[in-house]
Scaffold this active site. Structure first.
Site, PDB file in Angstrom:
ATOM      1  N   ARG A 117       0.372   1.007 -16.771  1.00  0.00           N
ATOM      2  CA  ARG A 117       0.680  -0.223 -16.043  1.00  0.00           C
ATOM      3  C   ARG A 117      -0.619  -0.952 -15.713  1.00  0.00           C
ATOM      4  O   ARG A 117      -1.699  -0.394 -15.850  1.00  0.00           O
ATOM      5  CB  ARG A 117       1.482   0.085 -14.761  1.00  0.00           C
ATOM      6  N   ASN A 155       1.652  -6.005  -7.379  1.00  0.00           N
ATOM      7  CA  ASN A 155       1.651  -4.699  -6.712  1.00  0.00           C
ATOM      8  C   ASN A 155       0.236  -4.144  -6.688  1.00  0.00           C
ATOM      9  O   ASN A 155      -0.404  -4.033  -7.737  1.00  0.00           O
ATOM     10  CB  ASN A 155       2.540  -3.708  -7.471  1.00  0.00           C
ATOM     11  N   GLU A 156      -0.252  -3.835  -5.522  1.00  0.00           N
ATOM     12  CA  GLU A 156      -1.554  -3.175  -5.381  1.00  0.00           C
ATOM     13  C   GLU A 156      -2.595  -3.750  -6.354  1.00  0.00           C
ATOM     14  O   GLU A 156      -3.094  -3.039  -7.243  1.00  0.00           O
ATOM     15  CB  GLU A 156      -1.424  -1.663  -5.550  1.00  0.00           C
ATOM     16  N   GLU A 314       4.513   0.947   1.729  1.00  0.00           N
ATOM     17  CA  GLU A 314       4.785   2.203   1.023  1.00  0.00           C
ATOM     18  C   GLU A 314       4.137   3.340   1.775  1.00  0.00           C
ATOM     19  O   GLU A 314       3.006   3.209   2.253  1.00  0.00           O
ATOM     20  CB  GLU A 314       4.146   2.213  -0.379  1.00  0.00           C
ATOM     21  N   TRP A 322      -0.065  12.385  -7.761  1.00  0.00           N
ATOM     22  CA  TRP A 322      -1.283  11.929  -8.440  1.00  0.00           C
ATOM     23  C   TRP A 322      -2.532  12.633  -7.939  1.00  0.00           C
ATOM     24  O   TRP A 322      -3.637  12.219  -8.247  1.00  0.00           O
ATOM     25  CB  TRP A 322      -1.411  10.410  -8.342  1.00  0.00           C
ATOM     26  N   GLU A 362       6.021   9.243 -12.850  1.00  0.00           N
ATOM     27  CA  GLU A 362       6.073   9.560 -11.413  1.00  0.00           C
ATOM     28  C   GLU A 362       7.295  10.391 -11.038  1.00  0.00           C
ATOM     29  O   GLU A 362       7.703  10.401  -9.880  1.00  0.00           O
ATOM     30  CB  GLU A 362       6.036   8.257 -10.605  1.00  0.00           C
ATOM     31  N   LYS A 363       7.842  11.136 -12.020  1.00  0.00           N
ATOM     32  CA  LYS A 363       9.100  11.840 -11.731  1.00  0.00           C
ATOM     33  C   LYS A 363       8.948  12.930 -10.674  1.00  0.00           C
ATOM     34  O   LYS A 363       9.917  13.312 -10.033  1.00  0.00           O
ATOM     35  CB  LYS A 363       9.733  12.390 -13.006  1.00  0.00           C
ATOM     36  N   PHE A 364       7.735  13.451 -10.490  1.00  0.00           N
ATOM     37  CA  PHE A 364       7.550  14.474  -9.454  1.00  0.00           C
ATOM     38  C   PHE A 364       7.024  13.906  -8.143  1.00  0.00           C
ATOM     39  O   PHE A 364       6.607  14.644  -7.256  1.00  0.00           O
ATOM     40  CB  PHE A 364       6.645  15.598  -9.964  1.00  0.00           C
ATOM     41  N   HIS A 365       7.025  12.580  -8.025  1.00  0.00           N
ATOM     42  CA  HIS A 365       6.681  11.961  -6.740  1.00  0.00           C
ATOM     43  C   HIS A 365       7.914  12.043  -5.844  1.00  0.00           C
ATOM     44  O   HIS A 365       9.029  11.772  -6.287  1.00  0.00           O
ATOM     45  CB  HIS A 365       6.292  10.503  -6.971  1.00  0.00           C
TER      46      HIS A 365
END
Ligand code: GLA
Ligand code: GLA
Length: 670
Positions: A117, A155-156, A314, A322, A362-365
């Site tokens: 991204r 975003n950021e 957020e 991460w 980011e599936k494990f976030h």
């Protein structure tokens, strides 16, 4: 800025609760369940569409809004408001294929490719044109949608690509420099280009500070960092201006990364957003460190916001994904951490993210709704926190009051950590955190403010390792001291001006007179080395050959390279006092110093509490109700003095309030 913030609070009926919602990652059947569970948890605001550009505009200029229409209508039907993203944070594949020059280039000349991204150069006219087009299309379609209460631009900014060194950036950098300096002679002067044969005869010779054989020109680096910040800001402004033109009634924000992001100077962004919003992630596993980091980020956010409430856009319900090791939150920590942000002035508790992604990077976030579903600790905590938010709704709009300021400046951080300095061990954040920690431990509330801010209302101003300061900032501090202010200055402060040129005549050049000291030479310590002080304190990293010309010597070095040389000094002036500490004190010693300095200044804590119990107060100005937050970061019950209804439980406190280990209380002191 303020009027629109208040409208938002009114639209939500109190604090905002919710987070990033990415329905585009799920089949449509899941959406109805999302909305039902959002209602169950008390969610009243979701951020939609942050990374949806490729779905909203699958082909250049062809928009597909059907799915987003259905999402917004569904949310509206459930009275859930929307913070709608302009969706420009991650360009779609077609954009970088059609406009390869829009891709960013790093300092080694390596082009970064799409595939994650934020793969764009902020100076790219093609990127800006395409982002503006999507923003216009979104604002036109949804500007009057009843669910819309806030715009979330991009975003950021700068999170992954703070600086781009491509040829487009080079042209933009030259333009920025020409506007800044007017003539090439002025540029040569500011950058001290007589050093190492860098004099420029023409603008066309000037480049971004790309990788080079030896240390790069520090003034060029600093200006490039300022330029890069301004380019991101220009991207923001361009989208914001489209939104203001089409939807002047809807406030606009973009999520900052205060206290994480070194490369964005949010002070320059503060006046550009309608409401400051921040993302905060804990970088530590220890309960108190998490609390202190969150508190500091909140106090900087409030400083950037000029004291007004801000939005926590957020934070993580539990682990991030991460870091090398991603620690889940033990039971109770989420509530404490979240309400800790509110204590520091946040008017929202928003998360990344609503539902845990099934696939992707980011599936494990963690998320409010985890992979394991609703029979989970996380979900129960999410529902509990939603109830808490409703219980304390009256807090929205109230403010935090502080007697102490800690100076905070992004360009000073950039400059302090440039190459070629006396010691690589002098770094910015660790010093800020260390000074902040001493006050946090005493429950002394601190505003983090810019060196040029109005300091007159503060009893005490703290200046840890503020290496770079402008003439205006230096004068501001001199005036503050002259008028009887109390201040404490840390080592390696006031050394250079905004072009990284040394202030001559002895260090710390900007503060020599107000402190009544001068330093001949720095004597940094070897790695891991320490030094003892005459008052029993210990220090590391740094010593100085310091003279107390017009100041009382409070301590000298006992050993190290400079035995018997002054290290802590105090100059009394007009009822105030200016302290200097010419070393990096260890935490226990710094606690003692700042305790003495705060007592000297007549600073009082919010209240008295056992160690590890955090107290903060918000108040509706001028004489409205106050709210005392008690955050118990220990595992033992703690007693604190409090009178008034405790809002989370609804029980009155009538003198002494006992807060369970790991617990939180919010007392309304009418
Ligand atoms: C080398 C170079 C000098 C100077 C010194 C600094 O000797 O020739 O120009 O940079 O290093 O130590
Ligand atoms: C940032 C981003 C989010 C997400 C989180 C993960 O805050 O804005 O999209 O990647 O980090 O912690």
């Amino acid at each position: 800025m303020q009027a629109l913030t208040i409208d938002l609070a009114a639209a939500l009926g109190g604090l905002a609760y919710g987070g990033d919602y990415a329905p585009e990652q799920w089949p449509e059947e899941v959406w109805a369940q999302d909305v039902r569970l959002m209602r169950e948890a008390g969610v009243n605001l979701v951020t939609v569409g942050v990374f949806a550009w490729a779905l909203l505009e699958p082909v250049e200029g062809r928009y597909e809004f059907g799915w987003l229409d259905r999402v917004l209508d569904l949310l509206d039907g459930a009275a859930i408001k929307v913070d709608l993203a302009t969706a420009t944070a991650s360009p779609p594949p077609w954009l970088s294929l059609a406009y390869p020059n829009s891709l960013p280039v790093d300092e080694d000349g390596r082009q970064l490719w799409p595939g994650s991204r934020q793969a764009y150069c902020p100076s790219s006219p093609d990127f800006r044109r395409a982002a503006g087009g999507l923003t216009e299309a979104l604002a036109t379609r949804y500007g009057s949608h009843p669910a819309l209460v806030l715009w979330h631009v991009s975003n950021e900014y700068g999170a992954h690509v703070p600086h781009c060194y491509c040829d487009t950036s080079a042209v933009a950098f030259r333009r920025w420099l020409a506007a800044q300096y007017g003539s090439i002679e002025a540029l040569n002067q500011a950058w001290a280009t007589a050093f190492w044969s860098q004099c420029y005869a023409d603008w066309a010779q000037v480049l971004p500070p790309r990788a080079s054989p030896a240390q790069r020109n520090p003034a060029q680096l600093l200006d490039f960092y300022r330029f890069s910040n301004d380019e991101h800001l220009a991207c923001f402004r361009a989208e914001r201006d489209v939104l203001r033109r089409l939807t002047p009634q809807v406030p606009v924000t973009t999520n900052f990364m205060i206290a994480h992001a070194k490369w964005v100077d949010y002070r320059s962004w503060a006046g550009e957003v309608d409401v400051v919003s921040n993302d905060h992630y804990s970088l530590s596993a220890a309960a108190q460190d998490i609390a202190i980091d969150a508190a500091l980020a909140g106090d900087i956010s409030r400083g950037v916001s000029g004291g007004r409430p801000w939005l926590l856009m957020e934070h993580a319900p539990s682990a991030v994904n991460w870091q090398p090791r991603n620690f889940a939150r033990p039971p109770g920590q989420l509530r404490r951490n979240s309400l800790g942000h509110v204590a520091r002035g946040a008017d929202s508790l928003l998360f990344f993210q609503w539902r845990a992604s099934r696939a992707g990077a980011e599936k494990f976030h963690s998320a409010l709704l985890p992979h394991a579903g609703t029979e989970t600790k996380l979900w129960h905590e999410a529902v509990g926190l939603g109830q808490d938010v409703r219980q304390i709704a009256a807090i929205a709009g109230s403010r935090v009051q502080a007697d102490v300021a800690i100076l905070w400046d992004w360009p000073a951080w950039w400059a302090l950590e440039l190459d070629g300095h006396p010691s690589v061990d002098v770094t910015y954040l660790d010093q800020i955190r260390s000074w902040y920690r001493s006050l946090w431990r005493r429950n002394i509330t601190v505003d983090a403010v810019h060196p040029e801010a109005d300091l007159t209302a503060y009893r005490l101003v703290l200046v840890p390792s503020l290496y770079l300061i402008s003439d205006v900032g230096a004068q501001n501090l001199a005036d503050y001291a002259e008028q009887g202010g109390h201040l404490a200055v840390g080592h390696f402060s006031g050394i250079v001006d905004e072009h990284d040129a040394v202030r001559l005549g002895g260090y710390p050049g900007a503060f020599r007179d107000l402190l009544g000291v001068h330093t001949e030479e720095f004597f940094p310590l070897p790695q891991g080395g320490s030094v003892r002080l005459s008052n029993g304190w210990t220090a590391t990293v740094w010593t100085e050959l310091l003279h107390a010309d017009d100041a009382e010597v409070m301590a000298t070095y006992v050993d190290g390279p400079l035995p018997a040389t002054p290290v802590v000094t105090r100059r009394a002036r007009g009822g105030g006092a200016a302290w200097y500490v010419a070393t990096r004190l260890d935490q226990g010693s710094l606690d003692k110093l700042l305790l003495a300095v705060a007592d000297d200044a007549g600073v009082t804590p919010v209240g008295v509490a056992p160690p590890g119990v955090e107290l903060v107060r918000r108040r509706h100005a001028p004489a409205g109700p106050a709210y005392l937050f008690v955050l118990n970061h220990t595992d033992q019950p703690a007693d604190v003095a409090a009178i008034g209804p405790e809002l989370l439980t609804g029980t009155p406190a009538s003198g002494t309030l006992t807060v369970a280990g790991g617990g939180v209380a919010v007392v309304c002191e009418e």
